[in-house]
Design a protein around this motif. Structure first.
Motif, mmCIF file in Angstrom:
data_model
loop_
_atom_site.group_PDB
_atom_site.id
_atom_site.type_symbol
_atom_site.label_atom_id
_atom_site.label_comp_id
_atom_site.label_asym_id
_atom_site.label_seq_id
_atom_site.Cartn_x
_atom_site.Cartn_y
_atom_site.Cartn_z
ATOM 1 N N ASN A 43 0.821 -1.215 0.000
ATOM 2 C CA ASN A 43 0.000 0.000 0.000
ATOM 3 C C ASN A 43 0.851 1.261 0.000
ATOM 4 O OD1 ASN A 43 -2.435 -1.381 -0.051
ATOM 5 N ND2 ASN A 43 -2.668 -1.396 2.176
ATOM 6 N N ALA A 44 2.054 1.184 0.593
ATOM 7 C CA ALA A 44 2.932 2.355 0.663
ATOM 8 C C ALA A 44 3.430 2.788 -0.706
ATOM 9 C CB ALA A 44 4.111 2.059 1.590
ATOM 10 N N TRP A 45 3.321 1.917 -1.710
ATOM 11 C CA TRP A 45 3.694 2.292 -3.076
ATOM 12 C C TRP A 45 2.637 3.216 -3.712
ATOM 13 C CZ3 TRP A 45 8.171 1.163 -5.718
ATOM 14 C CH2 TRP A 45 9.009 0.202 -5.165
ATOM 15 N N ASN A 46 1.502 3.369 -3.063
ATOM 16 C CA ASN A 46 0.400 4.191 -3.590
ATOM 17 C C ASN A 46 0.032 3.799 -5.023
ATOM 18 O OD1 ASN A 46 0.168 5.867 -1.229
ATOM 19 N ND2 ASN A 46 2.036 6.926 -1.894
ATOM 20 N N PRO A 47 -0.338 2.528 -5.224
ATOM 21 C CA PRO A 47 -0.653 2.077 -6.593
ATOM 22 C C PRO A 47 -1.971 2.652 -7.099
ATOM 23 C CG PRO A 47 -1.153 0.357 -5.011
ATOM 24 C CD PRO A 47 -0.481 1.437 -4.236
ATOM 25 N N ASP A 48 -2.062 2.771 -8.412
ATOM 26 C CA ASP A 48 -3.320 3.153 -9.043
ATOM 27 C C ASP A 48 -4.189 1.941 -9.318
ATOM 28 O OD1 ASP A 48 -2.939 6.120 -9.523
ATOM 29 O OD2 ASP A 48 -1.133 5.322 -10.478
ATOM 30 N N LEU A 49 -3.548 0.777 -9.483
ATOM 31 C CA LEU A 49 -4.268 -0.425 -9.882
ATOM 32 C C LEU A 49 -3.526 -1.639 -9.338
ATOM 33 C CD1 LEU A 49 -6.471 -1.744 -11.737
ATOM 34 C CD2 LEU A 49 -4.785 -1.633 -13.590
ATOM 35 N N ILE A 50 -4.276 -2.601 -8.814
ATOM 36 C CA ILE A 50 -3.679 -3.845 -8.325
ATOM 37 C C ILE A 50 -4.296 -5.019 -9.080
ATOM 38 C CG2 ILE A 50 -3.409 -5.396 -6.349
ATOM 39 C CD1 ILE A 50 -3.342 -2.917 -4.574
ATOM 40 N N VAL A 51 -3.436 -5.888 -9.578
ATOM 41 C CA VAL A 51 -3.878 -7.076 -10.322
ATOM 42 C C VAL A 51 -3.425 -8.321 -9.567
ATOM 43 C CG1 VAL A 51 -3.702 -8.369 -12.477
ATOM 44 C CG2 VAL A 51 -3.772 -5.863 -12.533
ATOM 45 N N LEU A 52 -4.374 -9.193 -9.279
ATOM 46 C CA LEU A 52 -4.079 -10.507 -8.703
ATOM 47 C C LEU A 52 -4.090 -11.507 -9.848
ATOM 48 C CD1 LEU A 52 -6.383 -10.352 -5.538
ATOM 49 C CD2 LEU A 52 -3.982 -9.677 -5.739
ATOM 50 N N GLY A 53 -2.926 -12.036 -10.179
ATOM 51 C CA GLY A 53 -2.763 -12.773 -11.424
ATOM 52 C C GLY A 53 -2.999 -14.259 -11.370
ATOM 53 N N GLY A 54 -3.731 -14.761 -10.380
ATOM 54 C CA GLY A 54 -4.079 -16.177 -10.371
ATOM 55 C C GLY A 54 -3.220 -17.025 -9.463
#
Length: 371
Positions: free
Chosen positions: A166-177
């Motif tokens: 969370n500290a990276w301040n992402p715009d989008l998170i993908v859970l790739g399987g």
């Protein structure tokens, strides 16, 4: 056919273990051809087979010992040939003493697998930057794949990474399987997505199925499955995670994220051209596909970035070199016809709680305007 292959593998393993015990005993001058010693060796093979069934790391230990004893014998054969005239010299006597101790393969195995046990719990970020003329703003995407929750890796390792991600301040998170698998209990499956529900980003968290998540390799008739596909879907969605199974969504004003059903699914999956036929190709197109396949086709259709995992970068040395040679793409960043493919080694491994090749990672991708 599968039964014959498995039978052949088991026979080869048993033969290898029988040879290993004989080789080890012979180093100490024990007559391995006596009937009672042969019986002891057979008992040792049976005992190791039972341990392999109870604790899969036993298999990895046995394979390392067999390989290292074989290599040591090859080295000893070469040194004996080359050093025929040096048998009374100190270096030759020292080598002979070390060889006959039988401890070198044991020490190397302990060091390798100790390192592997550390590596499987050491999750690090891997960063990539992609520049494109399709965006005017900067975007940060984080990819997590192949967690295999509560089977290979201690569950607390992932929990302790949520705040860091969370500290990276992402715009989008993908859970790739392959977030969960056949060995994951229903309780652990629900816990996994509760933990991942704590991830925070501007546009949310999206998930694509891997080849293990729906426990497709378990035998439902025998009760081996610990949860249903519907229970899996409910656990994902109840924690604010969006499932993308052969569909796409707009992300902000400049991105499109498409999620593929896994290529191994029994129900088949949509063709890439059908999946993206209504998408705005003037946007930056991201496709999440658990296995690194169909990248060239995606490139022809206008996909800019493909996110995949599945390979674990080999995980156990030297498997990664073979997958690099024969199963490329295996790990890292590739350019294929205008599409960038990023293959993650995964947050954890599979099969064994050790990683002696590659690293456990989450991937941070910065998409920036092309200046």
């Amino acid at each position: 056919m599968v039964i014959f292959i498995l039978g052949g593998m088991l026979l080869a393993l048993a033969s290898g273990l029988y040879w290993l015990t004989g080789r080890w005993l012979s180093l100490y001058g024990i007559p391995v051809k006596k009937w009672n010693i042969r019986l002891l060796r057979v008992g040792a093979v049976v005992a190791v087979a039972l341990l392999c069934w109870l604790w899969r790391m036993t298999l990895l230990i046995a394979l390392h010992l067999m390989a290292l004893f074989f290599l040591m014998d090859v080295g000893a054969f070469v040194i004996r040939r080359v050093g025929r005239k040096c048998r009374e010299e100190r270096w030759y006597r020292t080598f002979r003493s070390i060889y006959h101790s039988g401890l070198v393969p044991v020490c190397i195995t302990c060091l390798l697998l100790g390192f592997g046990a550390y590596q499987i719990r050491n999750i690090v970020p891997t960063e990539y930057t992609i520049s494109t003329d399709k965006v005017q703003a900067n975007y940060r995407v984080i990819l997590l794949t192949d967690i295999h929750y509560d089977t290979i890796q201690n569950r607390n390792v992932l929990k302790n990474k949520i705040d860091e991600i969370n500290a990276w301040n992402p715009d989008l998170i993908v859970l790739g399987g392959d977030i969960v698998e056949e060995g994951t209990s229903k309780t652990s499956m629900e816990e996994a997505f509760q933990v991942l529900g704590g991830l925070k980003s501007t546009f949310g968290t999206y998930y694509v199925y891997g080849n293990h998540d729906r426990q497709d390799y378990a035998d439902a008739a025998s009760g081996a499955r610990t949860y249903t596909v519907q229970e899996l879907q409910d656990a994902i969605e109840s924690n604010g995670i969006t499932i993308l199974c052969d569909r796409w969504v707009p992300v902000g004003e400049e991105l499109v994220l498409a999620g593929r059903n896994d290529v191994s699914t029994r129900d088949g999956r949509a063709a890439a051209k059908d999946l993206l036929k209504d998408a705005d190709l003037n946007r930056f197109i991201i496709t999440a596909d658990h296995q690194p396949v169909e990248t060239k086709e995606n490139a022809r259709l206008g996909v800019d970035l493909q996110l995949s995992g599945h390979t674990h970068a080999g995980q156990i040395f030297p498997v990664g070199y073979f997958t690099d040679w024969f199963l490329e793409p295996n790990y890292g960043k590739y350019e294929m016809g205008g599409c960038t493919l990023i293959v993650s080694s995964g947050v954890a491994g599979w099969g064994f709680p050790a990683r002696t090749q590659g690293k456990c990672e989450y991937v941070v991708i910065d998409i920036i305007p092309d200046k």
